[in-house]
Design a protein around this motif. Sequence first.
Motif, PDB file in Angstrom:
ATOM      1  N   ASP A 299     -44.110  74.613  61.868  1.00 19.72           N
ATOM      2  CA  ASP A 299     -43.915  74.849  60.429  1.00 19.72           C
ATOM      3  C   ASP A 299     -43.110  76.127  60.180  1.00 19.72           C
ATOM      4  O   ASP A 299     -42.775  76.427  59.037  1.00 19.72           O
ATOM      5  CB  ASP A 299     -45.273  74.987  59.713  1.00 19.72           C
ATOM      6  CG  ASP A 299     -45.942  73.639  59.544  1.00 19.72           C
ATOM      7  OD1 ASP A 299     -45.238  72.617  59.683  1.00 19.72           O
ATOM      8  OD2 ASP A 299     -47.167  73.609  59.295  1.00 19.72           O
ATOM      9  N   GLU A 300     -42.873  76.878  61.236  1.00 17.25           N
ATOM     10  CA  GLU A 300     -42.231  78.183  61.093  1.00 17.25           C
ATOM     11  C   GLU A 300     -40.789  78.104  61.615  1.00 17.25           C
ATOM     12  O   GLU A 300     -40.568  77.913  62.815  1.00 17.25           O
ATOM     13  CB  GLU A 300     -43.067  79.177  61.928  1.00 17.25           C
ATOM     14  CG  GLU A 300     -42.545  80.556  61.982  1.00 17.25           C
ATOM     15  CD  GLU A 300     -42.226  81.111  60.610  1.00 17.25           C
ATOM     16  OE1 GLU A 300     -41.034  81.382  60.392  1.00 17.25           O
ATOM     17  OE2 GLU A 300     -43.149  81.254  59.774  1.00 17.25           O
ATOM     18  N   PRO A 301     -39.778  78.243  60.728  1.00 20.75           N
ATOM     19  CA  PRO A 301     -38.379  78.099  61.170  1.00 20.75           C
ATOM     20  C   PRO A 301     -37.977  79.090  62.257  1.00 20.75           C
ATOM     21  O   PRO A 301     -37.102  78.794  63.071  1.00 20.75           O
ATOM     22  CB  PRO A 301     -37.570  78.352  59.893  1.00 20.75           C
ATOM     23  CG  PRO A 301     -38.526  78.212  58.768  1.00 20.75           C
ATOM     24  CD  PRO A 301     -39.894  78.487  59.292  1.00 20.75           C
ATOM     25  N   ARG A 302     -38.629  80.258  62.306  1.00 23.56           N
ATOM     26  CA  ARG A 302     -38.264  81.230  63.349  1.00 23.56           C
ATOM     27  C   ARG A 302     -38.675  80.761  64.741  1.00 23.56           C
ATOM     28  O   ARG A 302     -38.266  81.338  65.741  1.00 23.56           O
ATOM     29  CB  ARG A 302     -38.915  82.590  63.053  1.00 23.56           C
ATOM     30  CG  ARG A 302     -38.261  83.315  61.888  1.00 23.56           C
ATOM     31  CD  ARG A 302     -39.073  84.545  61.522  1.00 23.56           C
ATOM     32  NE  ARG A 302     -40.373  84.173  60.992  1.00 23.56           N
ATOM     33  CZ  ARG A 302     -41.418  84.993  60.883  1.00 23.56           C
ATOM     34  NH1 ARG A 302     -41.325  86.234  61.296  1.00 23.56           N
ATOM     35  NH2 ARG A 302     -42.555  84.572  60.385  1.00 23.56           N
ATOM     36  N   PHE A 303     -39.537  79.757  64.806  1.00 24.06           N
ATOM     37  CA  PHE A 303     -39.920  79.204  66.108  1.00 24.06           C
ATOM     38  C   PHE A 303     -38.810  78.240  66.522  1.00 24.06           C
ATOM     39  O   PHE A 303     -38.757  77.099  66.090  1.00 24.06           O
ATOM     40  CB  PHE A 303     -41.268  78.474  65.984  1.00 24.06           C
ATOM     41  CG  PHE A 303     -41.771  77.921  67.285  1.00 24.06           C
ATOM     42  CD1 PHE A 303     -42.185  78.772  68.308  1.00 24.06           C
ATOM     43  CD2 PHE A 303     -41.824  76.554  67.505  1.00 24.06           C
ATOM     44  CE1 PHE A 303     -42.634  78.271  69.514  1.00 24.06           C
ATOM     45  CE2 PHE A 303     -42.282  76.047  68.708  1.00 24.06           C
ATOM     46  CZ  PHE A 303     -42.688  76.896  69.712  1.00 24.06           C
ATOM     47  N   ASP A 304     -37.881  78.752  67.331  1.00 27.25           N
ATOM     48  CA  ASP A 304     -36.726  77.924  67.675  1.00 27.25           C
ATOM     49  C   ASP A 304     -36.416  78.019  69.173  1.00 27.25           C
ATOM     50  O   ASP A 304     -37.088  78.728  69.926  1.00 27.25           O
ATOM     51  CB  ASP A 304     -35.501  78.305  66.827  1.00 27.25           C
ATOM     52  CG  ASP A 304     -35.067  79.743  67.076  1.00 27.25           C
ATOM     53  OD1 ASP A 304     -35.532  80.370  68.048  1.00 27.25           O
ATOM     54  OD2 ASP A 304     -34.249  80.251  66.280  1.00 27.25           O
ATOM     55  N   ARG A 305     -35.376  77.296  69.553  1.00 25.01           N
ATOM     56  CA  ARG A 305     -34.953  77.188  70.943  1.00 25.01           C
ATOM     57  C   ARG A 305     -34.731  78.563  71.596  1.00 25.01           C
ATOM     58  O   ARG A 305     -35.171  78.811  72.716  1.00 25.01           O
ATOM     59  CB  ARG A 305     -33.652  76.366  70.981  1.00 25.01           C
ATOM     60  CG  ARG A 305     -33.308  75.731  72.285  1.00 25.01           C
ATOM     61  CD  ARG A 305     -32.139  74.793  72.071  1.00 25.01           C
ATOM     62  NE  ARG A 305     -32.589  73.512  71.557  1.00 25.01           N
ATOM     63  CZ  ARG A 305     -32.695  72.411  72.312  1.00 25.01           C
ATOM     64  NH1 ARG A 305     -32.353  72.436  73.567  1.00 25.01           N
ATOM     65  NH2 ARG A 305     -33.129  71.285  71.789  1.00 25.01           N
ATOM     66  N   ASP A 306     -34.066  79.455  70.875  1.00 26.76           N
ATOM     67  CA  ASP A 306     -33.748  80.762  71.452  1.00 26.76           C
ATOM     68  C   ASP A 306     -35.007  81.558  71.775  1.00 26.76           C
ATOM     69  O   ASP A 306     -35.083  82.238  72.793  1.00 26.76           O
ATOM     70  CB  ASP A 306     -32.888  81.590  70.482  1.00 26.76           C
ATOM     71  CG  ASP A 306     -31.472  81.041  70.427  1.00 26.76           C
ATOM     72  OD1 ASP A 306     -31.134  80.230  71.314  1.00 26.76           O
ATOM     73  OD2 ASP A 306     -30.738  81.417  69.492  1.00 26.76           O
ATOM     74  N   LEU A 307     -35.986  81.464  70.865  1.00 22.30           N
ATOM     75  CA  LEU A 307     -37.200  82.258  71.040  1.00 22.30           C
ATOM     76  C   LEU A 307     -37.947  81.879  72.322  1.00 22.30           C
ATOM     77  O   LEU A 307     -38.599  82.721  72.942  1.00 22.30           O
ATOM     78  CB  LEU A 307     -38.127  82.076  69.823  1.00 22.30           C
ATOM     79  CG  LEU A 307     -39.352  82.977  69.797  1.00 22.30           C
ATOM     80  CD1 LEU A 307     -38.964  84.397  69.361  1.00 22.30           C
ATOM     81  CD2 LEU A 307     -40.421  82.421  68.856  1.00 22.30           C
ATOM     82  N   VAL A 308     -37.871  80.596  72.702  1.00 21.71           N
ATOM     83  CA  VAL A 308     -38.717  80.138  73.815  1.00 21.71           C
ATOM     84  C   VAL A 308     -37.914  79.593  74.997  1.00 21.71           C
ATOM     85  O   VAL A 308     -38.472  78.964  75.895  1.00 21.71           O
ATOM     86  CB  VAL A 308     -39.740  79.082  73.330  1.00 21.71           C
ATOM     87  CG1 VAL A 308     -40.703  79.706  72.338  1.00 21.71           C
ATOM     88  CG2 VAL A 308     -39.049  77.870  72.728  1.00 21.71           C
TER      89      VAL A 308
END
Length: 507
Positions: free
Chosen positions: A258-267
Amino acid sequence: MSNPLFDALFAAHRGRETVFLHLPDGGTMTHAAFLGEAARNANALTALGVGPGDRVAVHVTKSPEALALYAGCIMAGAVFLPLNTAYTPAELEYFVGDSGAALFVCDPGEADALTPIAAAASCALRTLGADGEGSLSDVVRGQPAEFAVVDRDEDDLAALLYTSGTTGRSKGAMLTHRNLVSNARALVETWRFTSDDVLLHALPIFHSHGLFVATNVSLMAGGSMIFLPKFDVETVLAKLPMATAMMGVPTFYTRLLDEPRFDRDLVAHMRVFISGSAPLLAETHVRFEERTGHRILERYGMTETSMNTSNPYDGERRAGTVGFPLPGVEVKVCDPETGRELPQGEIGVLEVRGPNVFKGYWRMPEKTKEELRADGFFITGDLARIDGDGYVTIVGRGKDLIISGGYNIYPKEVELFLDAQPGVRESAVVGAPHPDFGESVVAVLVPEAGATLDLAAIEAAARRDLAGFKRPRHVAVLDALPRNTMGKVEKNQLRDRYAAVFQAAAG
Ligand code: MCA
Ligand code: AMP
């Protein structure tokens, strides 16, 4: 002689100045320091009269000190009995009494309310707060950081974990050193944990998932944990960059999505995301992969057995399935009536056998006999199918159970509570789909003839006596419950009728 769990999880950490815990304030605790703290706890337990086999009931906030108390119990040969922090005094009274605990450790703030419960159970009471302070800590602090570890046999109990039952009475699952060691070993191997791993730990430590899966795996592999007090999206987003692995219930993953900041780059740097305790919707699995490029690794377990099956680390992680039996674990699908194994592909009750399967229910030989067969197979109560490739799919539950945000709620327990409320003739409790918790609790009340129910009073009583996650989130009043010709309440009808109540609320 030896102490199997100590030998497998802790012995190698003597003198290791590597980081074990990364704490929220940026501080760290090394493996050696943790072991010293565990030894101090073991000395304190001994000083307080806790001996081998004695139960230590623990109802405290998650903290490094609480984890050291677990380790101290293992070293002292005691039986660790963790309790959900959401439990109310009314619920705790049963666990402390039934277990015959020698020591009850609670938060300092609840000591007054719990003193009579400990006294009635002839059990000593000590406190441990979130900040590591309390009357237990006062004893721990003065102890030496060395302890002569108590010998234990593989069949000796290491932990007692209460799990609710379909009859409404909670049962204490007796877990042995063999159970916990074998499961940690199978998981370390299957999920490839090593001393390089940094596990993001946002789970509670009073259940199998946060304690025996997450913590024991990290301890056995010699890795470290980012040890967070609870799951909080902001903190998890901030800490993910330094993690290599994460374990969670499906609600963790849907909240992250639900959080847009949780994305491919972050993980992008992450090694693995693991999910369990409740079904992960295939749709969540797909969305997660689309967003991050990671395929969540779903596994399946129970308090009584720890983990049973897991999707493969290297092979295909198949959405909607819980994968293959872990090394050393056997599974079969059986006819619920006859207990006979069904042909491959058919749906029936899943039974499991292996070194992970518990010893039985505490002081309940009859219940144990009903669920644990003489040949060692445990009847899980989950309905499953095994496909041609050997993947296990949990298709439903033979037992009347609701799983909300990874916590189990047995409707019978809530119904017994509701039936006892003034003006209630009878009640039925069912689960309904919930966008955040997966499922949540719906209660249907039938008043006595001529009575008007005081729903506010019932809600207040529920707040007092039931853990928050068990409280009905939707209450309906009906003149009668739907019943079949045998007089049995037709819960499926109720589930259908109330299927959309939480969706509507969310929309
Ligand atoms: C909290 N609340 C809940 C739940 N958790 N209601 C329903 N279901 C829940 N799971 C309610 C509280 O009562 C409170 O209600 C309000 O939500 C806020 O409480 P808070 O603690 O702040 O909630 P949260 O931080 O949002 O917690 C949700 C959560 C948490 C993060 C999903 O429940 C959680 O950490 N779940 C993990 C459970 C777990 O570890 N299960 C493993 C079991 P009010 O405001 O009305 O007072 S072991 C197992 O199942 C087997 C062995 C296995 O396979 O792993
Ligand atoms: P507990 O009583 O807390 O040990 O919960 C065990 C129950 O959680 C199992 O009997 C299943 O019904 C459920 N469960 C755990 N993991 C999964 C999963 N991955 N998929 C579906 N159900 C699960």
